[in-house]
Design a protein around this motif. Structure first.
Motif, PDB file in Angstrom:
ATOM      1  N   VAL A   1      -5.437  -4.958   5.656  1.00  0.00           N
ATOM      2  CA  VAL A   1      -4.400  -5.181   4.644  1.00  0.00           C
ATOM      3  C   VAL A   1      -3.804  -3.847   4.207  1.00  0.00           C
ATOM      4  CG1 VAL A   1      -3.959  -6.006   2.307  1.00  0.00           C
ATOM      5  CG2 VAL A   1      -5.426  -7.335   3.829  1.00  0.00           C
ATOM      6  N   LEU A   2      -4.661  -2.857   3.975  1.00  0.00           N
ATOM      7  CA  LEU A   2      -4.166  -1.546   3.557  1.00  0.00           C
ATOM      8  C   LEU A   2      -3.348  -0.891   4.665  1.00  0.00           C
ATOM      9  CD1 LEU A   2      -7.324  -0.168   1.714  1.00  0.00           C
ATOM     10  CD2 LEU A   2      -5.384  -1.425   0.783  1.00  0.00           C
ATOM     11  N   ARG A   3      -3.771  -1.061   5.885  1.00  0.00           N
ATOM     12  CA  ARG A   3      -2.998  -0.541   7.018  1.00  0.00           C
ATOM     13  C   ARG A   3      -1.614  -1.181   7.057  1.00  0.00           C
ATOM     14  NH1 ARG A   3      -2.026  -2.523  12.079  1.00  0.00           N
ATOM     15  NH2 ARG A   3      -1.633  -1.007  13.743  1.00  0.00           N
TER      16      ARG A   3
ATOM     17  N   ARG B   1       0.739  -0.903  -8.559  1.00  0.00           N
ATOM     18  CA  ARG B   1       1.421  -1.574  -7.447  1.00  0.00           C
ATOM     19  C   ARG B   1       0.413  -2.094  -6.417  1.00  0.00           C
ATOM     20  NH1 ARG B   1       6.868  -1.017  -6.783  1.00  0.00           N
ATOM     21  NH2 ARG B   1       7.947   0.281  -8.317  1.00  0.00           N
ATOM     22  N   VAL B   2      -0.640  -1.328  -6.163  1.00  0.00           N
ATOM     23  CA  VAL B   2      -1.642  -1.756  -5.184  1.00  0.00           C
ATOM     24  C   VAL B   2      -2.437  -2.947  -5.707  1.00  0.00           C
ATOM     25  CG1 VAL B   2      -3.755  -1.070  -3.994  1.00  0.00           C
ATOM     26  CG2 VAL B   2      -1.815   0.491  -4.069  1.00  0.00           C
ATOM     27  N   LEU B   3      -2.903  -2.851  -6.950  1.00  0.00           N
ATOM     28  CA  LEU B   3      -3.772  -3.895  -7.493  1.00  0.00           C
ATOM     29  C   LEU B   3      -3.018  -5.162  -7.875  1.00  0.00           C
ATOM     30  CD1 LEU B   3      -6.165  -1.703  -9.677  1.00  0.00           C
ATOM     31  CD2 LEU B   3      -6.526  -2.582  -7.370  1.00  0.00           C
ATOM     32  N   GLN B   4      -1.712  -5.077  -8.012  1.00  0.00           N
ATOM     33  CA  GLN B   4      -0.924  -6.276  -8.286  1.00  0.00           C
ATOM     34  C   GLN B   4      -0.659  -7.092  -7.028  1.00  0.00           C
ATOM     35  OE1 GLN B   4       2.589  -4.855 -10.262  1.00  0.00           O
ATOM     36  NE2 GLN B   4       1.609  -4.725 -12.274  1.00  0.00           N
TER      37      GLN B   4
ATOM     38  N   GLU C   1      -2.469  -9.717  -1.661  1.00  0.00           N
ATOM     39  CA  GLU C   1      -3.098  -9.428  -0.373  1.00  0.00           C
ATOM     40  C   GLU C   1      -4.293  -8.497  -0.530  1.00  0.00           C
ATOM     41  OE1 GLU C   1       0.275  -9.698   3.064  1.00  0.00           O
ATOM     42  OE2 GLU C   1       0.335  -7.936   1.771  1.00  0.00           O
ATOM     43  N   ILE C   2      -4.195  -7.582  -1.475  1.00  0.00           N
ATOM     44  CA  ILE C   2      -5.302  -6.646  -1.706  1.00  0.00           C
ATOM     45  C   ILE C   2      -6.556  -7.400  -2.118  1.00  0.00           C
ATOM     46  CG2 ILE C   2      -6.164  -4.834  -3.225  1.00  0.00           C
ATOM     47  CD1 ILE C   2      -4.345  -3.691  -1.207  1.00  0.00           C
ATOM     48  N   TRP C   3      -6.421  -8.324  -3.061  1.00  0.00           N
ATOM     49  CA  TRP C   3      -7.584  -9.061  -3.555  1.00  0.00           C
ATOM     50  C   TRP C   3      -8.128 -10.004  -2.489  1.00  0.00           C
ATOM     51  CZ3 TRP C   3      -9.704  -6.829  -7.381  1.00  0.00           C
ATOM     52  CH2 TRP C   3      -8.924  -6.172  -8.343  1.00  0.00           C
ATOM     53  N   THR C   4      -7.244 -10.581  -1.684  1.00  0.00           N
ATOM     54  CA  THR C   4      -7.715 -11.397  -0.556  1.00  0.00           C
ATOM     55  C   THR C   4      -8.486 -10.539   0.436  1.00  0.00           C
ATOM     56  OG1 THR C   4      -5.827 -12.902  -0.775  1.00  0.00           O
ATOM     57  CG2 THR C   4      -7.012 -12.934   1.315  1.00  0.00           C
ATOM     58  N   GLY C   5      -7.962  -9.348   0.709  1.00  0.00           N
ATOM     59  CA  GLY C   5      -8.657  -8.434   1.611  1.00  0.00           C
ATOM     60  C   GLY C   5      -9.997  -7.993   1.063  1.00  0.00           C
TER      61      GLY C   5
ATOM     62  N   VAL D   1      -4.034   3.707  -2.216  1.00  0.00           N
ATOM     63  CA  VAL D   1      -4.680   2.842  -1.229  1.00  0.00           C
ATOM     64  C   VAL D   1      -5.959   3.489  -0.705  1.00  0.00           C
ATOM     65  CG1 VAL D   1      -4.425   2.150   1.183  1.00  0.00           C
ATOM     66  CG2 VAL D   1      -2.722   1.463  -0.485  1.00  0.00           C
ATOM     67  N   MET D   2      -5.952   4.788  -0.474  1.00  0.00           N
ATOM     68  CA  MET D   2      -7.147   5.486   0.017  1.00  0.00           C
ATOM     69  C   MET D   2      -8.294   5.371  -0.980  1.00  0.00           C
ATOM     70  SD  MET D   2      -5.485   8.984   1.569  1.00  0.00           S
ATOM     71  CE  MET D   2      -4.148   8.953   2.763  1.00  0.00           C
ATOM     72  N   ILE D   3      -7.992   5.546  -2.259  1.00  0.00           N
ATOM     73  CA  ILE D   3      -9.047   5.465  -3.276  1.00  0.00           C
ATOM     74  C   ILE D   3      -9.551   4.045  -3.419  1.00  0.00           C
ATOM     75  CG2 ILE D   3      -9.572   5.815  -5.711  1.00  0.00           C
ATOM     76  CD1 ILE D   3      -9.221   8.370  -4.109  1.00  0.00           C
ATOM     77  N   VAL D   4      -8.657   3.076  -3.430  1.00  0.00           N
ATOM     78  CA  VAL D   4      -9.062   1.670  -3.563  1.00  0.00           C
ATOM     79  C   VAL D   4      -9.985   1.260  -2.427  1.00  0.00           C
ATOM     80  CG1 VAL D   4      -8.182  -0.686  -3.422  1.00  0.00           C
ATOM     81  CG2 VAL D   4      -7.064   0.955  -4.923  1.00  0.00           C
ATOM     82  N   ALA D   5      -9.709   1.738  -1.221  1.00  0.00           N
ATOM     83  CA  ALA D   5     -10.527   1.361  -0.066  1.00  0.00           C
ATOM     84  C   ALA D   5     -11.880   2.050  -0.068  1.00  0.00           C
ATOM     85  CB  ALA D   5      -9.772   1.686   1.215  1.00  0.00           C
TER      86      ALA D   5
END
Length: 295
Positions: A228-230, A62-65, A68-72, A265-269
């Motif tokens: 973005v994660l926030r 869900r996070v990687l799809q 906004e995540i990739w833009t961030g 989200v914590m791990i991705v960041a």
């Protein structure tokens, strides 16, 4: 024999103490990793305390799809690389100049720099300055106000003053090398540890920065990863709290999704910094010790 026995006991005690500290430091990281791929019910009930239970990769999917995540990610990488380059371009020459006792007005400049460590203009005056410079809603609002940190300048200055041999610089000047030539050809090649340390400090700061972006950016296409994660975390929490759905099963599913997304989200960041740090650790230790302890 008494001394040998005492030494062994001391070493064993130290090892036990270090392992205890290592467990304290590593446990939160292992817990977050396990929680990010575990069943949220097991996490919330306390059944998952170290190893994953009910492994699921739904949170990461869900996070990687999210676009906004990739833009961030893209924005944060640009901010980190460009911002760190600007920081080093400002910090290194400034610290090298201040490391010279013969610099005219060097003490006055140092006092002015130290003054800024204790007294600041505040958020509103800073925002007005950035706005008058027409940098609001641009990447330069992230780069320029944080072009250098006084404490890092002091650490780098200490490294130059205590580590670079003055005789080597004087010999280069006698051979006809200019001040800029000495700095570029002599000083910088000998300063790899402190450059790596400053790059690491500045890079981590830019990677984790969100307040400056929150203050100066309103264009979501310029948001860094942390902002973005926030936003994702707040939206997930608010959607669960303000949902008009009354079905308990649907509400439970929304809460479950919000929970697994939170840990993912914590791990991705944090993952990029965790990967990069071991490669810079030796420079970090060497640079800190040389820059602060050598006399």
């Amino acid at each position: 024999m008494r001394e040998i026995t005492a030494d062994k006991a001391f070493n064993i005690s130290n090892m036990i103490f270090i392992l205890f500290l290592l467990a304290i430091v590593c446990y939160p990281l292992l817990y977050i990793i396990s929680a990010s791929i575990s069943d949220p019910i097991a996490v919330n009930s306390g059944r998952m305390w170290l190893w994953p239970i009910g492994v699921s990769w739904e949170g990461y999917k869900r996070v990687l799809q999210s676009a906004e995540i990739w833009t961030g990610y893209r924005n944060t990488i640009v901010y980190t690389l460009l911002g760190t380059a600007i920081n080093l371009l400002v910090t290194l020459p400034c610290a090298y100049a201040l490391s010279k006792k013969k610099l005219i007005g060097g003490k006055v400049v140092m006092m002015l720099l130290l003054f800024t460590m204790f007294f600041q203009g505040g958020i509103i005056p800073s925002y007005l300055v950035v706005k008058q410079l027409h940098m609001v809603n641009t990447i330069w609002a992230i780069m320029i106000p944080q072009a250098a940190a006084v404490w890092y300048i002091i650490v780098t200055m200490t490294f130059f003053r205590n580590t670079i041999p003055q005789e080597l610089e004087e010999a280069a000047e006698i051979d006809g090398c200019s001040v800029f030539g000495v700095f570029l050809r002599i000083v910088l090649p000998l300063s790899a540890p402190i450059i790596a340390v400053m790059g690491l400090f500045y890079g981590v700061g830019h990677w984790n920065e969100y307040f400056t972006a929150l203050l100066y950016l309103s264009n979501e296409n310029l948001y860094p990863l942390q902002l973005v994660l926030r936003k994702i975390l707040i939206l997930n929490q608010m959607s669960s709290m303000l949902s008009s759905v009354k079905d308990p099963l649907v509400l439970a599913e929304q809460a479950r999704i919000a929970e697994i997304v939170k840990y993912a989200v914590m791990i991705v960041a944090s993952l990029p910094m965790l990967i990069a740090y071991p490669f810079l650790q030796r420079f970090f230790i060497k640079g800190v010790f040389i820059g602060s302890l050598k006399s």
